[in-house]
Design a protein around this motif. Structure first.
Motif, PDB file in Angstrom:
ATOM      1  N   ARG A  25       0.915  -1.103   0.450  1.00 43.03           N
ATOM      2  CA  ARG A  25       0.203  -0.059  -0.219  1.00 43.03           C
ATOM      3  C   ARG A  25       0.814   1.103   0.124  1.00 43.03           C
ATOM      4  N   ASP A  29       2.518   8.794  -6.109  1.00 46.22           N
ATOM      5  CA  ASP A  29       1.852  10.176  -6.470  1.00 46.22           C
ATOM      6  C   ASP A  29       2.829  11.009  -7.517  1.00 46.22           C
ATOM      7  N   SER A  32       3.085  14.853  -6.286  1.00 42.66           N
ATOM      8  CA  SER A  32       3.895  14.887  -4.794  1.00 42.66           C
ATOM      9  C   SER A  32       5.450  15.464  -4.341  1.00 42.66           C
ATOM     10  N   TYR A  38       3.422   7.581   6.918  1.00 41.92           N
ATOM     11  CA  TYR A  38       1.708   7.173   8.454  1.00 41.92           C
ATOM     12  C   TYR A  38       2.612   7.256   8.882  1.00 41.92           C
ATOM     13  N   SER A  61      -2.595  18.738   2.201  1.00 40.09           N
ATOM     14  CA  SER A  61      -2.812  17.225   2.491  1.00 40.09           C
ATOM     15  C   SER A  61      -3.902  17.679   1.261  1.00 40.09           C
ATOM     16  N   PHE A  62      -4.031  15.633   1.008  1.00 35.02           N
ATOM     17  CA  PHE A  62      -5.591  16.312  -0.083  1.00 35.02           C
ATOM     18  C   PHE A  62      -6.257  16.523   0.143  1.00 35.02           C
ATOM     19  N   ASP A  63      -6.941  16.459   1.324  1.00 33.62           N
ATOM     20  CA  ASP A  63      -8.268  16.967   1.415  1.00 33.62           C
ATOM     21  C   ASP A  63      -8.527  18.685   1.378  1.00 33.62           C
ATOM     22  N   THR A  93      -0.907  12.108  10.700  1.00 29.72           N
ATOM     23  CA  THR A  93      -2.302  12.118  10.268  1.00 29.72           C
ATOM     24  C   THR A  93      -3.083  10.179   9.308  1.00 29.72           C
ATOM     25  N   TYR A  94      -4.338  10.242   9.077  1.00 36.63           N
ATOM     26  CA  TYR A  94      -4.912   9.297   8.950  1.00 36.63           C
ATOM     27  C   TYR A  94      -4.920   8.502   7.298  1.00 36.63           C
ATOM     28  N   SER A  95      -4.484   8.183   6.911  1.00 36.59           N
ATOM     29  CA  SER A  95      -3.870   7.895   5.513  1.00 36.59           C
ATOM     30  C   SER A  95      -4.243   5.952   4.942  1.00 36.59           C
ATOM     31  N   TYR A  97      -2.936   5.124   3.246  1.00 35.01           N
ATOM     32  CA  TYR A  97      -1.870   3.845   1.792  1.00 35.01           C
ATOM     33  C   TYR A  97      -1.096   3.739   3.198  1.00 35.01           C
ATOM     34  N   THR A 100       3.823   7.341   0.464  1.00 37.30           N
ATOM     35  CA  THR A 100       3.635   7.907  -0.429  1.00 37.30           C
ATOM     36  C   THR A 100       5.368   7.982  -0.902  1.00 37.30           C
TER      37      THR A 100
END
Length: 134
Positions: A25, A29, A32, A38, A61-63, A93-95, A97, A100
């Motif tokens: 996992r 990207d 990036s 993570y 971040s992504f969000d 932070t949660y991922s 994966y 990355t």
């Protein structure tokens, strides 16, 4: 595109050897500019806090949230027969994966990644090696 179900819009997720462990996992990207580790991977690798270098810089971040980066660590990453040292930024932070890998890793390998083909290809000696997405 052999081995892929078409059409798809899947992310390119691979398995890499990070340190002494095979890590599943890992998302590739191209957008990036940093390699990210993570919390689940950091804990799973049993890394001691004194292995971490202090680091202070914001990351979006992504969000769209701003995450303050606190630490970095350099670890060997093996892709096929190639091993390169990668500087991971450890984020809390949660991922879904474990890590990355982005442009810095791709550029060191001189690799081309394709989400369409679900592969990363890179030169190694006189041949081309590939990592197939999982």
């Amino acid at each position: 595109m052999v081995g892929t179900t078409q059409p798809h819009d899947d992310a390119l997720v691979v398995m890499l050897r990070i340190g002494e462990y095979d890590v599943k996992r890992v998302i590739v990207d191209q957008g990036s500019g940093v390699e990210i580790m993570y919390p689940d991977l950091y804990k799973g690798l049993n890394l001691r806090p004194d292995y971490l270098a202090a680091y202070s810089s914001p990351l979006v971040s992504f969000d769209g949230k701003v995450v303050i980066l606190r630490h970095q660590i350099r670890l060997p990453v093996q892709a096929g027969s190639e091993v390169v040292e990668v500087r991971f930024t450890v984020v809390d932070t949660y991922s879904p994966y474990m890590a990355t890998v982005g442009r810095p890793w791709l550029h060191v390998l001189r690799a081309i990644s394709s989400t369409l083909h679900q592969k990363v290809k890179y030169p190694s000696g006189d041949r081309i090696e590939e990592i197939v997405g999982s």
